[in-house]
Design a protein around this motif. Structure first.
Motif, short mmCIF file in Angstrom:
data_model
loop_
_atom_site.label_atom_id
_atom_site.label_comp_id
_atom_site.label_asym_id
_atom_site.label_seq_id
_atom_site.Cartn_x
_atom_site.Cartn_y
_atom_site.Cartn_z
N VAL A 72 0.83 -1.21 0.00
CA VAL A 72 0.00 0.00 0.00
C VAL A 72 0.86 1.25 0.00
N PHE A 73 1.89 1.26 0.85
CA PHE A 73 2.75 2.44 0.93
C PHE A 73 3.51 2.66 -0.38
N ILE A 74 3.96 1.57 -0.99
CA ILE A 74 4.69 1.71 -2.26
C ILE A 74 3.77 2.27 -3.33
N ARG A 75 2.56 1.77 -3.39
CA ARG A 75 1.63 2.25 -4.42
C ARG A 75 1.26 3.71 -4.18
N LEU A 76 1.06 4.09 -2.92
CA LEU A 76 0.75 5.49 -2.61
C LEU A 76 1.93 6.41 -2.92
N LYS A 77 3.13 5.96 -2.63
CA LYS A 77 4.32 6.77 -2.90
C LYS A 77 4.49 7.00 -4.38
N VAL A 78 4.39 5.94 -5.16
CA VAL A 78 4.52 6.06 -6.61
C VAL A 78 3.40 6.92 -7.19
N SER A 79 2.18 6.72 -6.69
CA SER A 79 1.05 7.49 -7.20
C SER A 79 1.20 8.98 -6.88
N PHE A 80 1.69 9.29 -5.69
CA PHE A 80 1.87 10.70 -5.32
C PHE A 80 2.93 11.36 -6.20
N LEU A 81 4.04 10.68 -6.42
CA LEU A 81 5.10 11.26 -7.26
C LEU A 81 4.64 11.40 -8.71
N ALA A 82 3.94 10.39 -9.21
CA ALA A 82 3.41 10.50 -10.57
C ALA A 82 2.36 11.60 -10.66
N GLY A 83 1.54 11.74 -9.60
CA GLY A 83 0.54 12.81 -9.59
C GLY A 83 1.19 14.19 -9.56
N ALA A 84 2.30 14.33 -8.84
CA ALA A 84 3.00 15.61 -8.82
C ALA A 84 3.53 15.97 -10.21
N VAL A 85 3.97 14.97 -10.96
CA VAL A 85 4.46 15.23 -12.32
C VAL A 85 3.29 15.56 -13.25
N LEU A 86 2.19 14.81 -13.13
CA LEU A 86 1.05 15.05 -14.01
C LEU A 86 0.40 16.41 -13.75
N SER A 87 0.36 16.82 -12.48
CA SER A 87 -0.28 18.10 -12.15
C SER A 87 0.69 19.27 -12.16
N ALA A 88 1.93 19.05 -12.60
CA ALA A 88 2.94 20.13 -12.61
C ALA A 88 2.48 21.36 -13.38
N PRO A 89 1.86 21.22 -14.56
CA PRO A 89 1.42 22.44 -15.26
C PRO A 89 0.45 23.30 -14.44
N VAL A 90 -0.40 22.65 -13.62
CA VAL A 90 -1.40 23.41 -12.85
C VAL A 90 -0.74 24.14 -11.68
N TRP A 91 0.03 23.41 -10.84
CA TRP A 91 0.58 24.09 -9.68
C TRP A 91 1.73 25.03 -10.04
N LEU A 92 2.43 24.76 -11.16
CA LEU A 92 3.42 25.72 -11.61
C LEU A 92 2.75 27.01 -12.11
N TYR A 93 1.62 26.87 -12.78
CA TYR A 93 0.89 28.06 -13.22
C TYR A 93 0.38 28.86 -12.03
N GLN A 94 -0.13 28.18 -10.99
CA GLN A 94 -0.61 28.89 -9.81
C GLN A 94 0.53 29.66 -9.12
N LEU A 95 1.71 29.03 -9.07
CA LEU A 95 2.86 29.72 -8.49
C LEU A 95 3.26 30.92 -9.33
N TRP A 96 3.29 30.74 -10.65
CA TRP A 96 3.69 31.83 -11.53
C TRP A 96 2.66 32.97 -11.50
N ALA A 97 1.38 32.63 -11.47
CA ALA A 97 0.35 33.66 -11.44
C ALA A 97 0.39 34.46 -10.14
N PHE A 98 0.89 33.89 -9.06
CA PHE A 98 0.96 34.61 -7.79
C PHE A 98 2.14 35.58 -7.76
N ILE A 99 3.27 35.22 -8.34
CA ILE A 99 4.46 36.07 -8.25
C ILE A 99 4.62 37.01 -9.43
#
Length: 295
Positions: A72-99
């Motif tokens: 379970v922990f391995i699957r959650l860890k891999v899923s979280f890291l993959a999710g961070a890569v997949l959602s990078a355009p969204v959270w990078l845009y939010q960071l850029w729009a703030f600064i």
């Protein structure tokens, strides 16, 4: 905007970024059984059968789980890291729009350029690490010799794989620091050219310490692209310094200190006097003045 308004905007943008990360992690959790897990195990499954646990000639392989919640922990860890890569355009845009409201036009341009280049370099380093992972594992596991049973646990293998990807990705961005220092005028081309041999030597030392495998194959595989990138950075610094020198020469003030006054001519210039109706030019001394009988 007031301080409260800034904090409110920051809260909203963080909430949007976390929501995108949560959704992408859920997608990656489902994707784990539909190709993501096979993608992660591919370098290990590409090893010879005698170097992997449960290896068979038809390509079967497996990673050990030694506790109940390990899977379970391995699957959650891999899923979280993959999710961070997949959602990078969204959270990078939010960071850029703030600064970005607090940046000037040239700072925005440089920010976008460096973000794009750094992301590309990190991706290239991670891809190179993934491609070379199987060869590095075969070299390291083959040193165990005969009479040993090799059985990698899932946490050890995935942790090793992620550390290798991050190490290669970060190392590819180190030459970009030299370019940034040159653009802001801290590091010149002459200094880089004089220290070229030391830079290449320290690059090899850096690769020897950063690589998780500590084997010569992976070290050379990391050091050679870094040396090429550093040479490109040196040549780019050469181009930037030449363009800066031409601009300074055109302004004629490049030899002055930052706190010195510019050599402006404070002497009054001659007046251009319009011709009179008789075709002659009046002199300034002949112009009647108030108080001296003239109008």
């Amino acid at each position: 905007m007031t301080l409260i308004a800034h904090l409110t905007e920051l809260r909203n943008r963080i909430a949007k970024a976390l929501l995108a990360l949560l959704l992408a992690t859920a997608v990656a959790f489902w994707w784990y059984e539909h190709g993501l897990g096979d993608f992660i195990r591919a370098p290990y499954c590409g090893l010879p059968p005698d170097l992997r646990y449960g290896g068979t000639a038809d390509g079967g392989c497996g990673l050990l789980i030694t506790d109940v919640f390990g899977g379970v922990f391995i699957r959650l860890k891999v899923s979280f890291l993959a999710g961070a890569v997949l959602s990078a355009p969204v959270w990078l845009y939010q960071l850029w729009a703030f600064i970005t409201p607090g940046l000037k036009r040239n700072e925005k341009r440089y920010g976008v350029a460096f973000a794009a280049v750094s992301t590309t370099l990190f991706a290239l380093g991670a891809v190179l690490a993934y491609v070379s992972l199987s060869a590095g594992l075969e070299l390291l596991l083959g040193l165990a010799g005969e009479g040993t049973v090799i059985a990698l646990t899932a946490p050890d293998y995935i942790g090793f794989m992620l550390s290798l990807l991050v190490a290669f990705g970060v190392s590819f961005e180190v030459p970009l620091v030299a370019v940034a220092l040159n653009l802001v005028g801290v590091l010149s081309y002459e200094a880089l050219r004089a220290a070229r041999r030391w830079i290449f030597f320290l690059t090899v030392v850096f690769a020897a310490f950063v690589t998780p495998t500590q084997d010569p194959f992976t070290m050379i595989l990391m050091a050679c692209p870094m040396i090429v990138l550093f040479e490109l950075a040196i040549q780019l610094a050469r181009f930037v310094d030449r363009r800066r020198a031409r601009r300074d020469a055109a302004e004629h003030f490049h030899e002055l200190d930052d706190d010195a006054a510019s050599p402006l001519d404070a002497a009054p210039s001659e007046l251009d006097v319009a011709p009179t109706a008789y075709g002659d030019r009046e002199r300034a001394d002949d112009v009647p003045r108030l108080g001296s009988g003239g109008r």
